[in-house]
Design a protein around this motif. Sequence first.
Motif, short mmCIF file in Angstrom:
data_model
loop_
_atom_site.label_atom_id
_atom_site.label_comp_id
_atom_site.label_asym_id
_atom_site.label_seq_id
_atom_site.Cartn_x
_atom_site.Cartn_y
_atom_site.Cartn_z
N VAL A 26 0.84 -1.21 0.00
CA VAL A 26 0.00 0.00 0.00
C VAL A 26 0.86 1.25 0.00
N ILE A 27 1.93 1.25 0.82
CA ILE A 27 2.79 2.43 0.92
C ILE A 27 3.50 2.71 -0.40
N LEU A 34 -4.97 4.69 -3.55
CA LEU A 34 -5.90 5.77 -3.21
C LEU A 34 -6.88 6.03 -4.34
N ASN A 35 -6.39 6.04 -5.57
CA ASN A 35 -7.27 6.24 -6.73
C ASN A 35 -8.29 5.11 -6.85
N LYS A 36 -7.83 3.89 -6.59
CA LYS A 36 -8.74 2.74 -6.69
C LYS A 36 -9.80 2.81 -5.60
N TRP A 40 -13.96 3.25 -6.11
CA TRP A 40 -15.01 2.42 -5.53
C TRP A 40 -15.95 3.25 -4.65
N ILE A 41 -15.40 4.25 -3.98
CA ILE A 41 -16.26 5.13 -3.18
C ILE A 41 -17.22 5.89 -4.07
N MET A 42 -16.72 6.39 -5.21
CA MET A 42 -17.55 7.18 -6.11
C MET A 42 -18.63 6.36 -6.81
N LEU A 43 -18.45 5.03 -6.88
CA LEU A 43 -19.49 4.18 -7.45
C LEU A 43 -20.79 4.26 -6.66
#
Length: 400
Positions: A26-27, A34-36, A40-43
């Motif tokens: 992740v780091i 973060l983009n991914k 998924w949040i914006m979906l």
Amino acid sequence: MNNQTIKKIIKPWVILVTFTIILAAVIFNFTAVLNKVWYWIMLFKPLYYGIAIAYVLNLPMKKIQQFIIAHTKENSFIHKRSRGIAVILTLVFAFIICALIVSVIIPKLIESFGMLFNNFSVYLQHTVTYVNEVLEYFHIDYDASKSQIVQYLNTLRWDDILKNSAKWLGVGASSVINTSVNFIGSFGTWFTAFMISLYLLNSKEEYIIQLKKVIVAIFRDRPAQYIFRIGKKANAIFAGFIGGQLVEAVILGVLCYIGMLIFRFPFPELISAIVALTSLVPMFGAMFGMAFGCLLIFAINPIQSIWFIVYFQILQQFEGNVIYPRVVGGSVGISGIYVLLSLIIFGGLFGLIGMLVAVPLTALLYSMTSEFVHEQLKKKRAYVDETDYYILPEEATETK
């Protein structure tokens, strides 16, 4: 050493190594991750909008449903279907407000903007003249008309700017297609959100119970109870603040409009609408509306702009001491310094939306922090005053 013992020894290390590998991945790929996550949040954007719409519409819907239940017999047709009738009446009420804004307020705003653009050069000349008179009164040798800003504004042809803007907006088939696609996408998002809000309004108790079941299934008893307590407190704070703030903004805008009509101030519709919108931001939101109105009036009549400030200050005092306590009440309960800091921090992080939710969110955080601090002080039997702190005897803790 048997297999069970080996598993007990190896299992923590496997978990630690797995966690370390995932954390390192992740780091080193933070931007991509973060983009991914954001994707998924914006979906679920229609769901967020739907919850927000349902939350706002739920405020008048509860009042309407309570009124229906209180004034109908228990076994009557209307009483049994009070929720559906309340939802329909709430939608009718919202539609009337939207129709009023579209048919009455927006045309007046367009008319005010048109008048402002068409007479911009005249207003600018009036402003320069009055500024020069003030400078001459204070014996300051300066001609405001020679200012670079004024000279630049004088060279602008606002009619041509409006025409060119219209042409620019209409140039290119790709621009038209992109605009249409964006509009259709936005319309689809908002329409989906609206449909979700109807489902939430109609069966909100059922969805709340489902959410509570999930929380109880995941968390233990004490964390689950704590989450429920926070949710109940958050609902009380946000419902009281948002509902009160909306009503207070409408009242302030209407009173401002009536007063401007009585005292014959120019641009009453435009200034009152701006005041109502900016007053949604606590503390200094309405002051931005006042400053905007003062600049518009000053361009026409500087003396009237001074009287407008006086009138608005009187209106602000009346609103702050009479309307605001009755409408918003004690739903927030935090001091002015915390309100100001919350507006600065959340406004800087999330813009206008952050400023709108800053105060109730800060009130919730303040309440949770205060509860935690008092629990810790009680455990330590500590009493704090202005100069020092004391550890109290066990029998004196209850009295303090």
